[in-house]
Write an enzyme that holds these catalytic residues in place. Structure first.
Site, PDB file in Angstrom:
ATOM      1  N   GLN A  10       0.761  -1.204  -0.167  1.00 21.65           N
ATOM      2  CA  GLN A  10       0.053  -0.021   0.173  1.00 21.65           C
ATOM      3  C   GLN A  10       0.903   1.235   0.036  1.00 21.65           C
ATOM      4  OE1 GLN A  10      -3.735  -1.195   1.388  1.00 21.65           O
ATOM      5  NE2 GLN A  10      -3.840   0.111  -0.550  1.00 21.65           N
TER       6      GLN A  10
ATOM      7  N   THR B 139       1.460   0.551   6.653  1.00 22.74           N
ATOM      8  CA  THR B 139       0.379  -0.280   6.726  1.00 22.74           C
ATOM      9  C   THR B 139       0.762  -1.819   6.918  1.00 22.74           C
ATOM     10  OG1 THR B 139      -0.266  -1.143   4.544  1.00 22.74           O
ATOM     11  CG2 THR B 139      -0.730   1.140   5.034  1.00 22.74           C
ATOM     12  N   THR B 140      -0.346  -2.604   7.406  1.00 25.48           N
ATOM     13  CA  THR B 140      -0.004  -3.995   7.560  1.00 25.48           C
ATOM     14  C   THR B 140      -0.724  -4.496   6.163  1.00 25.48           C
ATOM     15  OG1 THR B 140       0.448  -3.826   9.901  1.00 25.48           O
ATOM     16  CG2 THR B 140       0.086  -6.120   9.006  1.00 25.48           C
ATOM     17  N   HIS B 141      -0.914  -4.072   5.192  1.00 27.01           N
ATOM     18  CA  HIS B 141      -1.640  -4.495   4.118  1.00 27.01           C
ATOM     19  C   HIS B 141      -0.928  -5.058   2.866  1.00 27.01           C
ATOM     20  CE1 HIS B 141      -4.477  -1.146   5.140  1.00 27.01           C
ATOM     21  NE2 HIS B 141      -4.362  -2.041   6.205  1.00 27.01           N
ATOM     22  N   ASN B 142      -0.025  -5.911   3.574  1.00 20.96           N
ATOM     23  CA  ASN B 142       0.932  -6.868   2.618  1.00 20.96           C
ATOM     24  C   ASN B 142       0.023  -8.126   1.712  1.00 20.96           C
ATOM     25  OD1 ASN B 142       1.877  -6.408   5.555  1.00 20.96           O
ATOM     26  ND2 ASN B 142       3.917  -6.390   4.368  1.00 20.96           N
TER      27      ASN B 142
END
Lengths: 586, 258, 411
Positions: free
Chosen positions: A345, A511-514
């Site tokens: 992200q 973010t932790t949106h991997n």
């Protein structure tokens, strides 16, 4: 020698959101389900109670609820010509450990992707011509309309607070007019809005946008979900993301599913058990068991008829690579699928400094904010802009935790009396507009096994090779410029636009949106799972979570993860169980 | 609890179980959501009193440095008065100081800024090495004076050099450097850690030894460890002036003895 | 449940076992027995933590020491398999075991004596269908002279009014059904009626609340403020069926009663119980002086910072999740033991199939001092129109001590 245990119908690797959904659905269908979680049991009254959960140092900065890099981390480099080095402590993203996974410590910003997001390649090529050769962007193999009932199901499970913008094609005042059509409104009305987002909404309207309250997994009122589990109203405490919710008002596996699931005698959960690999029979076409290790260092082999990888995106990919399942991706030849299509992200922000307006940032909730969607996905004409994709702009009021949040205007010294004065002056009177942008997938952004570094069990670490492309920088700058325009319309004393410059870095939290690494799609040569998240190669192996995203969209991923999980488990119940085998013919 | 840890807590309809193998580690759960009365993963606060990690000389350095980073001034107490040295001492004596959660396996080598911390040193070791090196540097430059003995202006000058990475700190080992920059040990890694820890000590809950009397929170108007702002959501633009609350409460909790 | 059988007669009937009468195991009778065993909540006391259901051995704390419940599975040596129906009836009705030994009234035979012979036989029939379990409970651990069972005959003379239930004329059938369940198998008074020095019921204060195993079982008469005066009969039915209603959630020992017993009863029977309880006048709470202003101010500060996140500033709570404190009988009960205990250790509303959410209050014992807990409870008991005696720091300290000692003896 691993001790062989009695077989179960279904084994789940990891026990967060996706595993809880799969377990609830499949135990209800009568199957015996076993979940293996590497972390500990966790629950509201004992592990993040209102008596001590509001502890910024412990949870945000000492990372109490997150995975320990000592036990598992990855190595990282921006490009293939560099040597990847270990991420020695967490920064850019915060994978979880323990029961509930990241569902414990997310903010609760729960979105649907746009209809065009699911056909990113075909739609963009039809409108703008061929995509750059460097991109590996692809269609998902499933459409928004097909996922809609499952989005709905997840939103009603969670009790999302929000305002519909499009019900069955009819645009609703006050909602997001750009969203895909939904069958019905959200289960709960929007949260009560605080001052900062209200000022943003007025300025956004003034500049010709259509602001709406962001959809939140924080309850605007007490709510009982279709499973009969009750959540309490949010108290706007401002300790959402990176914290567990102390009063049952943020959706998590614990607050929406576990009370029902744990009562079922065909469900079992084993904690502190880390799965080391998935084992296949000699044909390689059938997964037979998982091998796991407990805290005593004892190894067990757990046979199962079906295996679901429900760990964090990167861990699912890591496990596939370690198990030798699927063809590892090779960026040079472009062949192989495991590790391909990694994305992330891209975020930026604009601080808006007031003299005369008290924002009170600490009155917050994880999903509390106002957003606009004019610049997301393909909601706007990209002709001549030099990029595809987009993101939402939002003025969130998630928290006022001061170690993390002490905004100072541009040019303020980083320490000393002037810094202190600026912090004291601006803490209560600053709002922030965030941009939250999509990241495309590229040939050269990928996951594989590191040649040098090992984890606590002696296994190669996962290696991440990743950087933002020109597409992302142009897109993010475009979003930041739009945010700055609205910021100025808020009539502040000054603004500070913080563009996302330079290389991707693992140091600051983003973010932790991997996403990606076990992408879904229609072609086994470019995807690891089919539209039902079933492995093309090993039909009794399923991969849940954002590792299946072929690229990332401009929204937080949880809503889509929930929808894909429900869609997959529905297919398992209606197709697979009647006739075990591939549900899509390659 | 025998009387209150009822069978019901563990057994519902005869189907619930928690089995524990080994040292209360790997567990199996089923049949019910488990709960035991009286259990809380409460934070471990720190006690005032003797230093647990720093030597007296190191504590003098930290006192002096944090007093420049967040000074006492017309706005009120600074980091030193807030107990940041105590905070830092206890942090470095504990799991954070030991880098318990960090990946600390070799091989070690310099990386890019994007790759983050690559020093061999745990935070505790980093402080030890850096303070020694900075004081040595000060003695050479200011006729035998340590950092703590310098004037405020001199201290600010030294801190600026540390911040800019201009002061050589020996023995830090591999650490992040700018991609274009020269290789070699720099002091900016230490400065970033020191400033971050100072902010933590100034703004964290008082149970950790810093933010004494909640002076950090009072400075900015953060109400602390509260859990209910519902009465204030609709009060747009109002200065609320809520007394800050720590995990251990606030003075108003203790006025019950008449 | 607090009250359990201590039928610890030693079955040394070597070779002289009486012929057990051939049990009538007709399906209807067994099913009726199953229902009655549920109504009596037998499983709660007759099952040890982690043990087999009905095999006994659960420790029961009484003011006079600890006794252990009996094995009531049909095992012939260690259970009740060798008993005749008559012997079983006598145990329930007279508190006398087949050996002639007196049972301790921790086994609530003064209540079970009200149960009709027909119902007793159905219970026996159901118990006869259980798997026999070989298990002998430990001997009781009682203060002298109570180890001598024959003393119980004197106790019985004083406090035990034998005799099967007789309907009260002029009351409805429903009221009488409720009375039969409450006074008989339900043995509600075993906890909710205060006890005299010798552990007998203070019958003139029936159902007005009693101390039991470190909890205060609240007043369940129709008294306003301290009882269930503000509850409707339907509220009471909902509570007994699901473990919660808009007024309260079942926690502590009552959580078990709901889970094991009342949630398994028919709506009709629950309504009958409600009608009977709503018909009990009870005692009007006495007026109390308002607590010192200082205490209320400290209590309010603690409450607003530590409690309002769930119970809300207006004390109304969240229906079905967090109990209301405004107007709450539990909050205003004469004895604050349960309140103190809940604050110290936390408490969980019992999860049931209909209301599975395990809404749980966390423990505050590590966080708040005795004085702070006293202040916040005094505030809760006297705010929003509530009125009750203040709680003192000493009250908190003694509950803390009692919990510490019982946790040391935890098995």
């Amino acid at each position: 020698m691993a001790k062989k245990l009695p077989a179960v119908d279904v084994a789940l690797v990891g026990f967060g959101w996706t595993a809880a959904i799969v377990a609830e659905e499949l135990t209800a269908a009568g199957l015996d389900v076993l979940a293996l979680e590497r972390g500990a049991w966790r629950d509201t009254p004992t592990d993040f109670a209102v008596t001590f959960a509001q502890d910024e140092l412990r949870y945000m900065w000492r990372r109490s609820l997150f995975q320990e890099p000592a036990r598992q981390t990855l190595t990282f480099r921006n490009s293939m010509d560099q040597t990847a080095l270990p991420m020695r402590h967490l920064g850019s993203f915060l994978p979880a450990t323990g029961v509930g996974g990241a569902g414990i410590h997310w903010n609760g910003q729960n979105w649907r992707f746009l209809p065009t997001d699911f056909v990113a390649r075909s739609h963009n090529e039809a409108r703008y011509g061929t995509l750059p050769e460097s991109m590996t962007v692809q269609d998902w193999g499933v459409t928004y309309d097909e996922l809609e009932p499952y989005y709905d199901k997840f939103e009603y499970l969670c009790g999302i607070s929000g305002k519909a913008g499009n019900i069955k094609g009819r645009i609703q005042d006050g909602g997001n007019p750009f969203e895909g059509p939904r069958a019905r409104d959200y289960p709960n009305p929007p949260l009560d809005m605080v001052y900062g987002p209200t000022l943003f909404a007025a300025a956004a309207r003034e500049t010709g946008h259509k602001p709406f309250p962001c959809p939140a997994a924080n309850m605007s009122r007490a709510y009982t979900n279709p499973l009969g589990v009750t959540l309490a109203p949010c108290s706007y405490c401002g300790f959402c993301e990176k914290f567990g919710c102390g009063n049952y008002s943020k959706s998590s596996p614990q607050t929406t599913i576990l009370p029902v699931l744990m009562r079922r005698n065909n469900f079992e959960l084993r904690t502190q058990c880390e799965v080391l690999r998935v084992n296949c029979d000699s044909s390689g076409k059938r997964a037979t068991s998982v091998t796991y290790i407990d805290t005593e260092g004892r190894e067990f082999e757990q046979p199962a008829e079906m295996i679901f990888l429900c760990a964090f995106a990167q861990h699912n990919v890591h496990l596939l690579l370690l198990s030798g399942i699927g063809k590892p991706y090779d960026p040079k030849s472009g062949e192989g699928v495991v590790g391909r299509n990694y994305a992330y992200q891209i975020v930026s922000s604009v601080d808006v400094f007031f003299d005369d307006k008290i924002i009170n940032p600490f009155v917050g909730a994880g999903g509390l904010g106002v957003g606009i969607d004019e610049y997301n996905g393909d909601n706007f004409d990209h002709g001549g802009l030099g990029f595809i994709g987009g993101g939402y702009l939002a003025c969130w009021n998630t928290h006022g935790r001061p170690i993390e949040l002490h905004p100072t205007p541009k040019g303020t010294p980083k320490w000393g009396s002037k810094w202190k004065e600026a912090v004291a002056r601006n803490y209560l009177t600053t709002a922030t507009i965030s941009t939250h942008g999509a990241v495309m997938s590229y040939r050269t952004n990928y996951l594989d096994l590191d040649p040098t570094y090992r984890d606590a069990h002696g296994r190669p670490l996962l290696r991440l090779t990743f950087d933002f492309g020109d597409n992302e920088h142009r897109m993010s700058d475009y979003l930041t410029d739009r945010a700055a325009e609205i910021a100025k319309a808020m009539k502040p004393r000054e603004i500070h636009a913080k563009k996302r410059n330079g290389h991707y870095s693992v140091v600051p939290y983003q973010t932790t949106h991997n996403t990606g690494g076990a992408a879904m799609g229609t072609d086994p040569r470019t995807s690891f799972v089919n539209r039902y998240l079933q492995s093309w190669d090993v039909p009794n192996l399923f991969v849940m979570g954002s590792s299946v995203f072929p690229q990332n969209a401009g929204y937080n991923p949880t809503g889509t993860i929930g929808a894909l999980t429900y869609a997959a488990v529905d297919a398992v119940k209606n197709i697979y169980l009647k006739n075990p085998g591939p549900m899509v013919q390659a | 609890m025998s009387g209150s840890l009822s069978r019901r807590d563990l057994v519902l309809a005869g189907a619930a179980f928690i089995s524990i193998s080994g040292r209360s580690q790997a567990r199996t759960y089923g049949g019910a959501v488990p709960w035991t009365p009286g259990i809380a993963d409460a934070p471990r606060g720190v006690a005032e009193g003797e230093l647990k990690f720093f030597t007296a000389a190191e504590a003098a350095f930290v006192d002096a440095a944090v007093a420049r980073l967040i000074p006492a001034d017309h706005l009120g107490p600074g980091a030193k008065e807030a107990g940041v040295t105590t905070f830092l001492d206890r942090q470095l004596a504990g799991p954070y100081g030991r880098a318990e959660r960090w990946y600390m396996q070799g091989p070690w080598q310099d990386g890019t800024k994007s790759q983050g911390y690559q020093s061999r040193l745990s935070p505790a070791e980093l402080y030890r090495v850096a303070i020694k090196s900075i004081d040595q540097h000060c003695r050479q430059r200011f006729s035998g004076k340590t950092f703590a003995q310098l004037s405020a202006d001199q201290q600010d000058r030294i801190l600026t050099e540390i911040e800019k990475g201009k002061l050589k700190i020996e023995d830090i080992g591999p650490h992040a450097v700018a991609i274009e920059g020269a290789k070699g040990p720099h002091s900016d890694t230490f400065f970033a850690v020191l400033m971050q820890n100072t902010i933590e000590g100034f703004f964290s809950d008082p149970i950790y030894g810093g933010n004494r009397d909640m002076v950090g929170w009072k400075l900015i108007g953060f109400p602390g460890a509260r859990y209910d702002y519902r009465p204030y959501v609709g009060r747009h633009g109002e200065k609320l002036d809520l007394a800050p609350v720590g995990i251990r409460g606030r003075p108003a909790w203790n006025d019950q003895q008449s | 449940m607090n009250i359990a059988a201590a039928c610890l007669f030693l079955a040394c009937i070597l070779g002289l076992a009486a012929e057990a009468a051939a049990a009538d195991t007709s399906f209807a009778r067994v099913e009726r027995g199953r229902y009655l065993v549920t109504a009596g909540d037998c499983v709660a006391c007759h099952t040890a933590s982690g043990g087999k259901p009905f095999a006994g051995g659960r420790p029961i704390q009484t003011p006079f020491g600890t006794i252990f419940s009996a094995n009531i599975t049909p095992d012939r040596e260690t259970g009740i398999g060798a008993w005749t129906d008559e012997e079983f009836y006598n145990a329930l009705h007279s508190g006398v075991a087949p050996s002639g030994a007196h049972l301790y009234p921790a086994f609530p035979y003064p209540y079970f004596a009200k149960v009709t012979r027909e119902d007793v036989q159905a219970i026996r029939a159901y118990l006869g269908t259980l798997d026999p379990v070989k298990s002998t409970p430990p001997p009781p651990d009682l203060a002298w002279p109570l180890g001598h069972r024959f003393l119980m005959s004197g106790w019985n003379g004083l406090f035990f009014d034998q005799g099967t239930f007789q309907p009260t004329a002029g009351k409805s059938d429903e009221w009488n059904r409720g009375a039969y369940l409450v006074q008989g198998l339900g043995h509600c008074g075993a906890c909710h009626t205060p006890k005299n020095f010798a552990g007998g019921d203070e019958t003139d204060q029936a159902l007005q609340g009693g101390l039991v195993q470190g909890w205060f079982a609240p007043d369940i008469t129709n008294a306003q403020r301290t009882g269930i005066g503000s509850w409707s009969a339907d509220d009471l039915v909902e509570y007994l069926e699901t473990g919660r209603n808009k007024h309260s959630g079942a926690t502590g020992l009552m959580a078990e009663v709901v889970a094991d017993s009342t949630s398994g009863l028919s709506k009709q029977d629950l309504h009958a119980i409600a009608v009977y309880l709503k018909g009990q006048e009870g005692r009007q709470a006495e007026n109390t002086d308002p607590p010192p202003q200082k205490v209320m101010a400290a209590g309010k500060a603690i409450y607003s910072d530590s409690c309002s996140g769930c119970h809300q500033m207006n004390g109304k709570g969240v229906p079905g999740m967090f109990s209301p404190l405004a107007g709450s009988a539990s909050a205003q009960s004469n004895d604050p033991t349960t309140l103190v205990r809940i604050v110290l250790q936390g408490t969980r509303t019992v999860p049931t199939d209909t209301r599975p959410t395990p809404a749980t209050m966390p423990a505050y014992g590590w966080k708040l001092t005795d004085g702070q807990i006293a202040a916040v409870l005094t505030f809760v008991r006297n705010e929003w129109g509530n009125a009750a005696e203040p709680v003192e720091a000493g009250d908190v300290e003694s509950v803390r001590r009692a919990l510490r000692s019982s946790s040391r003896t935890a098995k």
